[in-house]
Write a protein that holds these residues in place. Structure first.
Motif, PDB file in Angstrom:
ATOM      1  N   VAL A 382      20.904  -8.068  40.670  1.00 60.55           N
ATOM      2  CA  VAL A 382      20.928  -7.606  39.276  1.00 60.55           C
ATOM      3  C   VAL A 382      20.532  -8.748  38.331  1.00 60.55           C
ATOM      4  O   VAL A 382      20.926  -8.762  37.173  1.00 60.55           O
ATOM      5  CB  VAL A 382      22.318  -7.052  38.888  1.00 60.55           C
ATOM      6  N   HIS A 383      19.742  -9.690  38.824  1.00 62.79           N
ATOM      7  CA  HIS A 383      19.307 -10.809  37.992  1.00 62.79           C
ATOM      8  C   HIS A 383      18.276 -10.331  36.969  1.00 62.79           C
ATOM      9  O   HIS A 383      17.495  -9.404  37.237  1.00 62.79           O
ATOM     10  CB  HIS A 383      18.705 -11.908  38.871  1.00 62.79           C
ATOM     11  N   PRO A 384      18.245 -10.942  35.779  1.00 60.52           N
ATOM     12  CA  PRO A 384      17.280 -10.517  34.744  1.00 60.52           C
ATOM     13  C   PRO A 384      15.833 -10.505  35.199  1.00 60.52           C
ATOM     14  O   PRO A 384      15.025  -9.718  34.689  1.00 60.52           O
ATOM     15  CB  PRO A 384      17.514 -11.533  33.629  1.00 60.52           C
ATOM     16  N   PHE A 385      15.432 -11.371  36.137  1.00 64.35           N
ATOM     17  CA  PHE A 385      14.022 -11.404  36.535  1.00 64.35           C
ATOM     18  C   PHE A 385      13.569 -10.059  37.087  1.00 64.35           C
ATOM     19  O   PHE A 385      12.431  -9.632  36.850  1.00 64.35           O
ATOM     20  CB  PHE A 385      13.767 -12.509  37.564  1.00 64.35           C
ATOM     21  N   ALA A 386      14.450  -9.389  37.837  1.00 63.52           N
ATOM     22  CA  ALA A 386      14.068  -8.123  38.457  1.00 63.52           C
ATOM     23  C   ALA A 386      13.853  -7.035  37.412  1.00 63.52           C
ATOM     24  O   ALA A 386      12.886  -6.266  37.479  1.00 63.52           O
ATOM     25  CB  ALA A 386      15.134  -7.693  39.464  1.00 63.52           C
ATOM     26  N   PHE A 387      14.760  -6.963  36.448  1.00 61.65           N
ATOM     27  CA  PHE A 387      14.609  -5.970  35.385  1.00 61.65           C
ATOM     28  C   PHE A 387      13.349  -6.246  34.563  1.00 61.65           C
ATOM     29  O   PHE A 387      12.610  -5.328  34.198  1.00 61.65           O
ATOM     30  CB  PHE A 387      15.841  -5.966  34.474  1.00 61.65           C
ATOM     31  N   GLU A 388      13.104  -7.528  34.261  1.00 54.18           N
ATOM     32  CA  GLU A 388      11.937  -7.862  33.446  1.00 54.18           C
ATOM     33  C   GLU A 388      10.645  -7.537  34.181  1.00 54.18           C
ATOM     34  O   GLU A 388       9.710  -6.970  33.589  1.00 54.18           O
ATOM     35  CB  GLU A 388      11.957  -9.340  33.057  1.00 54.18           C
ATOM     36  N   PHE A 389      10.576  -7.881  35.452  1.00 56.82           N
ATOM     37  CA  PHE A 389       9.346  -7.591  36.189  1.00 56.82           C
ATOM     38  C   PHE A 389       9.073  -6.088  36.213  1.00 56.82           C
ATOM     39  O   PHE A 389       7.942  -5.648  35.980  1.00 56.82           O
ATOM     40  CB  PHE A 389       9.418  -8.119  37.624  1.00 56.82           C
ATOM     41  N   LYS A 390      10.097  -5.297  36.505  1.00 57.92           N
ATOM     42  CA  LYS A 390       9.882  -3.851  36.591  1.00 57.92           C
ATOM     43  C   LYS A 390       9.471  -3.261  35.251  1.00 57.92           C
ATOM     44  O   LYS A 390       8.580  -2.403  35.185  1.00 57.92           O
ATOM     45  CB  LYS A 390      11.138  -3.163  37.122  1.00 57.92           C
ATOM     46  N   ARG A 391      10.087  -3.727  34.159  1.00 57.26           N
ATOM     47  CA  ARG A 391       9.684  -3.216  32.846  1.00 57.26           C
ATOM     48  C   ARG A 391       8.216  -3.528  32.570  1.00 57.26           C
ATOM     49  O   ARG A 391       7.460  -2.679  32.072  1.00 57.26           O
ATOM     50  CB  ARG A 391      10.570  -3.820  31.747  1.00 57.26           C
ATOM     51  N   LEU A 392       7.807  -4.753  32.882  1.00 51.83           N
ATOM     52  CA  LEU A 392       6.418  -5.144  32.638  1.00 51.83           C
ATOM     53  C   LEU A 392       5.461  -4.386  33.558  1.00 51.83           C
ATOM     54  O   LEU A 392       4.349  -4.030  33.146  1.00 51.83           O
ATOM     55  CB  LEU A 392       6.268  -6.650  32.833  1.00 51.83           C
TER      56      LEU A 392
END
Length: 408
Positions: A382-392
């Motif tokens: 649940v690290h921010p990098f995963a959410f950011e990559f998927k949004r982008l």
């Protein structure tokens, strides 16, 4: 080996690549690789950073990762192959195949010992196991609880024990809730792996190799890395502070989850988290679950496995994170029914799951896209990098689709 040649042109993933490079530059990740598919075609494949930061070995697409809970997708597929053959049904009680898991007891509310339990009202079914609604616990994310202490005292995670021995430990433990009435991350998928062994008459590793890995060309996925390939295993890191995921700093932790993991055969063939794999192999697996081409399972099975199985209003929950409103569960992973502020608005209906070290996959019917990410940092599912990559990634695919409509 899965071909990772980009075949879908015109997608601009530069913002996603730049964002991931920042995580590398800020010492939050050692390296990350990914593949994004639109339909079954690859729209982007990339590696950023290091496979081994200290040795300055650049990350490649053939590097091997500890995929941890990505193993669960493979175990679910194995069970569903047996369902397709008529060897079990989703609503069969588990005691039909593993008798010692019948006649369960469940902890009473406010219990102060594991003996403070009463009989269950229902049997655990195969569906309950696949959806983590069986009442079993994990003994991993819930320190301080009665069941955590009991499971760990009895060595439920001991890699020197077999799946059959693990089941014997679980048979003596009470459930934490009545089967089918709640959701809790648990050892249920490991029980499913044992179920596959019992029904097939094969060890779990042999079954999934013959029925999944070999047909899909997943040549680097398994419980043990051959000696000739061990140099491709990426380094494993812990962040500077578990409670502050964006605090810079990485510490080498290759001996987790135990010294020599994946380098030598062990007894525990964990269907919940024991495999290693590569970007190539995970793309092959995810592609085999997408329409408009050859699939591992029948289309009707895939439709069922990608549908929410929890009652209306029941959400997944983790002991450390609490309930996750809007997140449900299918037969093979989590489902986003109501996107959170961290999710992309177009992610409604997405099927997803990830491993504790940051390897993740998702399938989005709404955007006709899918993705695989591979990273190796402890507690980063649940690290921010995963959410950011998927949004982008969602933004890139959406912008391309909108551009195509305008040009048409």
């Amino acid at each position: 080996m899965e071909d990772l040649k980009i075949t879908a042109s015109g997608y601009d993933f530069k913002p996603a690549r730049a964002a991931m490079q920042r995580y590398i530059d800020n010492n939050l990740l050692s390296g990350i690789s990914w593949a994004v598919m639109v339909g079954r075609e690859l729209a982007d494949v990339n590696c950023v950073g290091w496979a081994d930061k200290e040795a300055q070995i650049l990350l490649r697409t053939d590097h091997i990762f500890r995929v941890f809970s990505n193993t669960k997708l493979i175990t679910s597929c194995a069970a569903l192959l047996l369902v397709e053959e008529g060897k079990l049904k989703l609503d069969d009680p588990i005691e039909k195949f593993i008798p010692q898991l019948g006649n369960r007891r469940v902890l009473r509310p406010g219990a102060t010992s594991i003996e403070d339990a009463e009989p269950t009202k229902y049997s655990i079914t195969i569906r309950h196991l696949l959806t983590h609604s069986s009442g079993l616990s994990c003994g991993f994310f819930d320190p301080g609880t009665l069941i955590y202490k009991a499971l760990n005292e009895r060595g439920v995670h001991d890699p020197r024990t077999t799946l059959a021995q693990m089941v014997d430990v679980l048979a003596d433990m009470p459930l934490i809730y009545q089967p089918g009435t709640s959701w809790e991350y648990s050892l249920a998928t490991d029980v499913v792996a044992r179920l596959v062994e019992v029904i097939s008459g094969q060890s779990f590793d042999k079954f999934i190799k013959a029925r999944i890995f070999d047909p899909l060309g997943m040549i680097d996925t398994g419980f043990v890395i051959p000696e000739k390939d061990q140099g491709r295993l990426v380094a494993y890191y812990a962040g500077a502070d578990l409670m502050e995921p964006m605090k810079p700093g990485l510490t080498r932790t290759d001996n987790a989850p135990f010294p020599g993991a994946y380098l030598h055969p062990i007894a525990r063939l964990s269907g919940g988290g024991g495999l290693v794999s590569t970007l190539h192999d995970m793309v092959a697996l995810i592609r085999s679950l997408l329409p408009c081409g050859p699939t591992l399972l029948k289309p009707e099975t895939i439709a069922q496995m990608t549908s929410n199985q929890l009652p209306e209003g029941q959400w997944i929950r983790f002991a450390l994170l609490g309930e996750q409103p809007g997140k449900a569960f299918s037969l093979a992973g989590g489902m986003i029914l109501q996107p959170s502020p961290l999710d992309h608005p177009d992610s409604a209906g997405e099927l997803y799951w990830g491993g504790v070290a940051g390897t993740q996959w998702w399938i989005s019917p709404k955007r006709n896209m899918a993705g695989v990410m591979m990273a190796q940092r402890q507690m980063s599912f649940v690290h921010p990098f995963a959410f950011e990559f998927k949004r982008l990634a969602y933004d890139t695919v959406k912008q391309h689709a909108e551009g195509m409509r305008v040009s048409a």
